[in-house]
Structure formats: structure tokens, C-alpha cells
Design a protein around this motif. Structure first.
Motif, mmCIF file in Angstrom:
data_model
loop_
_atom_site.group_PDB
_atom_site.id
_atom_site.type_symbol
_atom_site.label_atom_id
_atom_site.label_comp_id
_atom_site.label_asym_id
_atom_site.label_seq_id
_atom_site.Cartn_x
_atom_site.Cartn_y
_atom_site.Cartn_z
ATOM 1 N N CYS A 7 0.782 -1.277 0.089
ATOM 2 C CA CYS A 7 0.099 0.003 -0.061
ATOM 3 C C CYS A 7 0.808 1.282 -0.033
ATOM 4 N N GLN A 8 0.555 2.302 -0.748
ATOM 5 C CA GLN A 8 1.101 3.419 -0.861
ATOM 6 C C GLN A 8 0.494 4.415 -0.023
ATOM 7 N N ARG A 11 -2.954 5.463 0.910
ATOM 8 C CA ARG A 11 -4.053 4.544 1.347
ATOM 9 C C ARG A 11 -4.622 5.078 2.754
ATOM 10 N N ASP A 179 -3.422 5.023 -7.765
ATOM 11 C CA ASP A 179 -2.333 4.099 -7.407
ATOM 12 C C ASP A 179 -1.630 3.581 -8.184
#
Length: 273
Positions: A7-8, A11, A179
Motif C-alpha cells: 500500500c502506498q 491509502r 495508485d
């Protein structure tokens, strides 16, 4: 704010960050190594994703390219670079594992800890549902088209989301599209998964955490079953456990006040010490 597997920083919902800012906190989000705009660890060598998936499913030993401890040191390095002596630490899923290590090994840098939908690495705990584990492995493959990448992301978040608080598919699609456009690096996700899979049982480590801690977990989490949250709270002295009915493995908009309250409760306890 330390995010989870693959996850970046995006998130972490802006509504959550904005609410924390409105309460007087400065929010720092960042991309873990191998995702988003942070350094990609491709120099550590290539991965055969098919072989990795098979080994994972068969319970074979997995050789990690780096460890969760290394990722905890990344967080220490960020604090150093920003000239921050200590901070309130929030970690979700894999980010919670990293945060636990940070709080245990670098206690002077951690004012409070909020461990969200995470676990201790206790091998006796229930694991992700088989279908979820298989879907997680599929996220490490690279769909041929941009549309397929976005669709894959939407399907993943729908499969792990909160049953009582479903997110509108259009919102999921917008987030997945954002994303993918920002960064798409499935090999990095695989390396992060290896770091998790090769990690040690952290219960003894968590026993040394002195920061005020709140553990937040969804009762219907399909990725890290709620027993992981219970085990985390039991391992950390004085930790408060908050189990949220109807919550899965995400941060639904309706539950942002619940997340904010957990984080600020831990932070306020630190101020009273």
C-alpha cells in the motif's frame, strides 16, 4: 503513519489525516520501501513469482530480501532526516508489525503506538482465509493493461473490505486508478510479503514496549483474523484492545472517527506520562 503490504501512503484517507490535523497533530505519511515513490529494491535480485506462490502455498521456507526490522529502521531514518526526536506512531497491517518493532527496539523515538489490524507473528494464530491468501498472491502478478490493473485492485479491496461498511465501487475504482498511475510495482509487493513471512514471533519483543498503546482490529477481518489483534494487545503491557464489529481489513469512511479516537487516545495517554 506506516501503511501495510503493497500500500502506498495514499491509502491513508485524507479525511483521517485532516481530522488529526484539526486536533493539533502534524501527520506524516510515507511510502515504505518497494512501493509508491520510495526506492525500489530491485538490486536485491529477481523473484520468480510463480515459484514464490507455490512455496508459500506449500509452507516451504522463504528467503527474504530484507526484513521487517530493516523497514523499521527506514522509519527511524525518516525521523532522523526530518529532525524529529520522537513521534506518535500509527501502523496498519504490515505497518503495525513495523510499528511494534519500532516501539520495542527504539522506545525513545515512540511517544505512543496505535497498532491497527495487525498481529504478533505468533505461528499458532489463525491465518488469512485460503481464498484471501490466494488473492493476495495474485496481486503480485502484472495484468497486461492499465484497465486490468485497476480492476484487479478494485477486486482485492472489495474482497477484504468491511462487511458492515462497504465502500462504493466507484470510490474504490478511483483509488485504484490513482495508485496504478502513481506507481505499480508488484515485485516490490512480493518482497514485502517475504519480509512478513520470514519474520519472527514478536510476542517477546512486544512485551518490552513501554509506549501507551491502543490496538484496533476489525471483528470480520479476513486477512489478519481478529485473534491477531487480541494477541497483540495481550503481548503489550497495558495495551487497550478495541474490536470493531463489522470491520474488515480496510479503513471505511464511516469508521474514520473510530480510528481518530484510537490514535488520539494513545497520544493523550502519552502526554499524561
Amino acid at each position: 503513519m506506516i501503511m501495510g503490504l503493497g500500500c502506498q501512503l495514499t491509502r491513508w484517507p485524507m479525511a483521517l489525516c485532516d481530522e488529526l490535523v484539526s486536533r493539533g497533530y502534524r501527520v506524516i505519511r510515507f511510502d515504505n520501501r518497494d512501493v509508491g515513490l520510495s526506492t525500489k529494491m530491485d538490486h536485491t535480485g529477481t523473484l520468480d513469482l510463480a515459484d514464490l506462490a507455490m512455496s508459500f502455498m506449500m509452507g516451504k521456507p522463504l528467503a527474504a530480501k530484507y526484513s521487517l526490522e530493516d523497514m523499521a529502521m527506514d522509519t527511524v531514518g525518516l525521523l532522523d532526516a526530518l529532525d524529529i526526536k520522537s513521534a506518535h506512531i500509527v501502523g496498519a497491517s504490515m505497518g503495525g508489525m513495523i510499528a511494534q518493532i519500532l516501539a520495542a527496539r527504539h522506545s525513545s523515538r515512540v511517544l505512543s503506538l496505535t497498532s491497527i489490524m495487525s498481529t504478533t507473528g505468533n505461528p499458532a494464530l489463525p491465518q488469512a482465509r485460503p481464498a484471501i491468501a490466494a488473492a493476495s498472491l495474485q496481486t503480485m502478478t502484472a495484468p497486461a493493461t492499465q484497465t486490468a490493473k485497476v480492476t484487479s485492485g478494485v477486486n482485492w479491496w472489495q474482497s477484504i473490505g468491511s462487511p458492515a461498511y462497504p465502500t462504493d465501487p466507484s470510490i474504490l475504482r478511483d483509488a485504484a486508478s490513482r495508485d496504478v498511475q502513481r506507481s505499480f510495482h508488484p515485485t516490490g509487493v512480493a518482497r514485502q510479503m517475504l519480509a512478513i513471512a520470514s519474520g519472527a514471533d514478536r510476542r517477546a519483543l512486544c512485551a518490552g514496549i513501554v509506549a501507551p498503546t491502543v490496538v484496533l482490529h476489525g471483528a470480520q477481518d479476513p486477512v489478519i483474523p481478529v485473534e491477531g489483534g487480541r494477541d497483540t494487545a495481550a503481548a503489550i503491557p497495558g495495551a487497550e484492545l478495541r474490536i470493531i464489529p463489522g470491520m474488515g481489513h480496510d479503513i471505511p469512511h464511516e469508521l474514520i472517527p473510530v480510528f481518530v479516537d484510537a490514535i488520539t487516545t494513545a497520544a493523550m495517554r502519552a502526554k499524561k506520562q
